[in-house]
Design a protein around this motif. Structure first.
Motif, PDB file in Angstrom:
ATOM      1  N   ASN A  52       0.840  -1.194   0.000  1.00 49.82           N
ATOM      2  CA  ASN A  52       0.000   0.000   0.000  1.00 49.82           C
ATOM      3  C   ASN A  52       0.875   1.244   0.000  1.00 49.82           C
ATOM      4  N   TYR A  95       0.471   5.451   0.617  1.00 45.47           N
ATOM      5  CA  TYR A  95      -0.457   6.448   1.161  1.00 45.47           C
ATOM      6  C   TYR A  95       0.076   7.874   0.980  1.00 45.47           C
ATOM      7  N   ASN A 152      -3.143   0.552  -3.886  1.00 44.01           N
ATOM      8  CA  ASN A 152      -2.973  -0.796  -3.339  1.00 44.01           C
ATOM      9  C   ASN A 152      -2.663  -1.747  -4.491  1.00 44.01           C
ATOM     10  N   GLN A 199      -2.608  -5.348  -5.564  1.00 42.64           N
ATOM     11  CA  GLN A 199      -3.258  -6.589  -5.122  1.00 42.64           C
ATOM     12  C   GLN A 199      -2.872  -7.728  -6.052  1.00 42.64           C
ATOM     13  N   ASN A 257      -5.398  -0.907  -7.217  1.00 41.04           N
ATOM     14  CA  ASN A 257      -6.613  -0.292  -6.687  1.00 41.04           C
ATOM     15  C   ASN A 257      -6.314   1.150  -6.284  1.00 41.04           C
ATOM     16  N   CYS A 258      -7.170   2.050  -6.730  1.00 36.62           N
ATOM     17  CA  CYS A 258      -7.016   3.473  -6.418  1.00 36.62           C
ATOM     18  C   CYS A 258      -8.128   3.851  -5.447  1.00 36.62           C
ATOM     19  N   SER A 259      -7.752   4.323  -4.274  1.00 41.59           N
ATOM     20  CA  SER A 259      -8.753   4.542  -3.226  1.00 41.59           C
ATOM     21  C   SER A 259      -8.526   5.867  -2.509  1.00 41.59           C
ATOM     22  N   LYS A 303      -7.278   0.230   5.281  1.00 42.64           N
ATOM     23  CA  LYS A 303      -7.208  -0.848   4.286  1.00 42.64           C
ATOM     24  C   LYS A 303      -8.012  -0.409   3.074  1.00 42.64           C
ATOM     25  N   GLU A 304      -7.734  -1.034   1.955  1.00 47.08           N
ATOM     26  CA  GLU A 304      -8.421  -0.654   0.723  1.00 47.08           C
ATOM     27  C   GLU A 304      -9.933  -0.753   0.890  1.00 47.08           C
ATOM     28  N   CYS A 360     -11.791   2.259   2.473  1.00 48.54           N
ATOM     29  CA  CYS A 360     -11.798   3.546   1.781  1.00 48.54           C
ATOM     30  C   CYS A 360     -13.179   3.857   1.206  1.00 48.54           C
ATOM     31  N   ARG A 364     -13.371   3.930  -4.292  1.00 47.13           N
ATOM     32  CA  ARG A 364     -12.634   2.714  -4.645  1.00 47.13           C
ATOM     33  C   ARG A 364     -12.812   2.428  -6.123  1.00 47.13           C
TER      34      ARG A 364
END
Length: 203
Positions: free
Chosen positions: A29, A31, A42, A44, A59-61, A80-81, A84, A87
């Motif tokens: 991750n 941040y 993220n 994954q 993943n874009c959050s 965590k994703e 969020c 997402r």
């Protein structure tokens, strides 16, 4: 071997690029924090990976403390994703990149790195347009999407933007009003409108 290529790419290329953009790494991750939002990438790994094919998603959050408060959830500093509020897979917000990346024995890693870093740069430009909880709400109400729908109504009515709340309700009615679940959703939305003393327009 392929797993090592993935790890090296994250450690060298991705970390270097994102750290220059203000992101800090924690495992897979990354941040970036502002006063009101936390932006997150993220990486994954796919559950279907094998020795000759390593697949992964980006993943874009975005996490918003204000929306977490509306949800009566504890405010976290490294979400965590799944915690969020915004997402999306990177391919949903950057048309030039795939939803899923794949590393095989035939993969040209230079090309993959170039595509990935270009996609991350575009995603950061998208993040730059999302500056507040209201930005997230506006994204989902413009769909109109059901995601965060109760939180969306709370935030809009809290800020006394009755017109936006009613427009969102009307759009949801038109899109989902014939579905079996609509009466359940309608009751939830009605309760939120009542809480803020706003008249609810039923279908």
């Amino acid at each position: 071997m392929l797993q090592q290529l993935f790890s090296d790419m994250i450690k060298q290329d991705v970390k270097l690029f994102l750290s220059k953009c203000g992101f800090t790494q924690k495992s897979l991750n990354f941040y970036k924090k502002t006063e009101s939002l936390i932006y997150m990438f993220n990486f994954q790994k796919s559950s279907g990976n094998s020795a000759d094919n390593v697949m992964f998603y980006v993943n874009c959050s975005i996490y918003a403390a204000q929306l977490a408060q509306i949800q009566s959830r504890e405010i976290v500093t490294a979400p965590k994703e799944a915690e969020c509020h915004f997402r999306a897979r990177i391919g949903e917000i950057v048309e030039s990149v795939p939803d899923r990346f794949s590393i095989t024995l035939d993969t040209n890693m230079d090309d993959l790195r170039k595509t990935l870093l270009s996609g991350l740069e575009e995603a950061i430009h998208f993040f730059d347009t999302m500056t507040s909880s209201r930005s997230i709400v506006d994204y989902y109400t413009s769909g109109p999407f059901l995601h965060l729908s109760e939180e969306n109504f709370h935030l809009l009515l809290q800020s006394n933007d009755v017109a936006a709340a009613k427009n969102y309700l009307k759009a949801l009615q038109e899109k989902y009003g014939t579905e079996k679940r609509w009466p359940i959703l309608e009751n939830k939305y009605n309760a939120i409108f009542i809480k803020y003393g706003v008249e609810f327009d039923k279908l």
